[in-house]
Design an enzyme around this catalytic site. Structure first.
Site, short mmCIF file in Angstrom:
data_model
loop_
_atom_site.label_atom_id
_atom_site.label_comp_id
_atom_site.label_asym_id
_atom_site.label_seq_id
_atom_site.Cartn_x
_atom_site.Cartn_y
_atom_site.Cartn_z
N CYS A 71 0.83 -1.21 0.00
CA CYS A 71 0.00 0.00 0.00
C CYS A 71 0.86 1.25 0.00
O CYS A 71 1.78 1.39 0.82
CB CYS A 71 -0.92 0.00 1.22
SG CYS A 71 -2.06 1.41 1.22
N CYS A 75 -0.79 5.69 6.39
CA CYS A 75 -1.65 5.65 7.58
C CYS A 75 -0.87 5.10 8.78
O CYS A 75 -0.34 3.98 8.74
CB CYS A 75 -2.88 4.79 7.33
SG CYS A 75 -3.83 5.30 5.87
N CYS A 78 -1.60 1.49 10.43
CA CYS A 78 -1.76 0.30 9.60
C CYS A 78 -0.43 -0.41 9.33
O CYS A 78 0.54 0.20 8.88
CB CYS A 78 -2.41 0.69 8.28
SG CYS A 78 -2.75 -0.73 7.20
N CYS A 115 -17.12 -9.27 4.01
CA CYS A 115 -16.45 -8.01 3.72
C CYS A 115 -15.16 -8.25 2.94
O CYS A 115 -14.22 -8.86 3.46
CB CYS A 115 -16.13 -7.29 5.03
SG CYS A 115 -17.57 -7.07 6.10
N CYS A 147 -20.04 -6.59 1.47
CA CYS A 147 -19.49 -5.26 1.73
C CYS A 147 -18.11 -5.21 1.07
O CYS A 147 -17.33 -6.14 1.20
CB CYS A 147 -19.37 -5.01 3.23
SG CYS A 147 -18.60 -3.42 3.66
N CYS A 207 -20.98 2.60 4.79
CA CYS A 207 -20.44 2.13 6.06
C CYS A 207 -19.20 2.96 6.36
O CYS A 207 -18.30 3.04 5.54
CB CYS A 207 -20.09 0.65 5.95
SG CYS A 207 -19.21 -0.04 7.37
N ARG A 277 -21.07 -1.38 15.16
CA ARG A 277 -20.29 -2.62 15.16
C ARG A 277 -19.04 -2.44 16.01
O ARG A 277 -18.20 -1.58 15.71
CB ARG A 277 -19.89 -3.02 13.74
CG ARG A 277 -19.20 -4.39 13.66
CD ARG A 277 -18.79 -4.73 12.23
NE ARG A 277 -19.79 -4.32 11.30
CZ ARG A 277 -19.54 -3.64 10.17
NH1 ARG A 277 -18.32 -3.31 9.86
NH2 ARG A 277 -20.52 -3.31 9.37
#
Length: 332
Positions: A71, A75, A78, A115, A147, A207, A277
């Site tokens: 990636c 962030c 992460c 998901c 999702c 979401c 959630r």
């Protein structure tokens, strides 16, 4: 403060939420700053709101890490980001058969929503097509809601996912607008908001949630709840930071269990009718108090997360049964 009086005040917040009235910032802060010995009456008040909209049902969701590592984003939370030195698996987008196998596993875990999550700034057209093909086959053969969480969407991509049968698109705000630049610099808070809005405009259920424990203040947590209420996200995942060695936030402290419960109660009061959630970090932050979280939240993940382990699905099934709650059947 007198316990009976304080309990009445929590009930007043529940009535306010049920009447559709928004908590004031001061009331939101009062929830987060409540003494620990007020947590049980606070959770009971939150449960009154949860019960109105969801009864005793618990929705189960399962994640598949469809594309790991690699990636370009920075962030700080992460382990898959470009600035992370954490040892994680690195692979390109899983093929259709692997995604189908994941869907079958979701069924075995009694999940109603599957998901599909991919690391990266956003999907290429080829990756989007791969996901769409898998989704079409899953929808044709299994009673699962889908999702997708593929990053920032470009023009036309949300529509293609919706056409393929994706029910919901996840893109978390993660933190407050003010705190955002200290967490990520390779994209903006507004880009995240725009992707959530794109998903809704395309006909998917939006979401979007947060991660607690990234240096935000209590007032910023209240602001996050207001932001998600305004965004009208249908599902709100509340994550608690798992400090992963090798990431910029790897030395952060775990969110204490009592604080985690207060956060869940706050979001139930401010987003009363939404799916709340309790998500990543649930096991590490709440530990033995996990069952109490379901008096505010009505949804959990079963199994592992993206790069961190969850707990056995059988344990979650047992927890739900012991509470006298029930697993929500998938309603397509």
């Amino acid at each position: 403060m007198d316990l009976t009086l304080q309990a009445v005040e929590w009930k007043a917040l529940a009535r306010k939420a049920l009447n559709g009235d928004q908590l004031t910032p001061e009331e939101g802060l009062a929830v987060l700053e409540a003494p620990d010995d007020e947590v049980l009456p606070l959770m009971h008040a939150a449960f009154e709101v949860r019960k109105r909209y969801y009864g005793k049902k618990v929705k189960l969701n399962m994640i598949i890490n469809a594309k790991s590592g690699l990636c370009p984003e920075d962030c700080g939370y992460c382990s898959q980001s470009i600035v992370s030195t954490a040892p994680v698996s690195k692979y390109t987008l899983l093929d259709k058969e692997s995604l189908l196998a994941g869907a079958r596993e979701a069924m075995e875990r009694k999940a109603g929503t599957y998901c599909i999550v991919a690391a990266g700034k956003g999907p290429t057209d080829k990756e989007l097509q791969q996901v769409a093909e898998a989704v079409r086959e899953i929808r044709a053969t299994m009673p699962l809601k889908i999702c997708a969480c593929l990053g920032i969407l470009k023009d036309g991509q949300a529509e293609k996912l919706a056409e393929a049968g994706v029910h919901r698109y996840n893109h978390n705000l993660n933190t407050s607008r003010e705190n955002y630049p200290s967490i990520t610099t390779t994209h903006t808070y507004d880009q995240r908001v725009e992707t959530v809005q794109r998903s809704r405009a395309a006909g998917m259920s939006p979401c979007s949630g947060i991660i607690i424990g990234m240096g935000e203040t209590d007032r910023e947590i209240v602001e996050m709840a207001y932001a998600l209420r305004e965004l009208d996200a249908d599902s709100v995942p509340i994550n608690f930071l798992t400090p992963i060695p090798g990431t910029p936030l790897g030395g952060s402290a775990r969110t204490p269990a009592m604080k985690a419960l207060k956060v869940l109660a706050l979001f139930r009061f401010i987003c009363p009718a939404k799916e709340i959630r309790v998500s990543g970090g649930r096991e590490a932050s709440l530990r033995s108090l996990q069952p109490l979280s379901l008096y505010a939240a009505n949804s959990i993940f079963v199994g592992d997360y993206l790069t961190t382990p969850g707990q056995e699905a059988a344990y979650d099934h047992q927890m739900i049964e012991d509470l006298g709650f029930e697993i929500e059947a998938c309603a397509l």
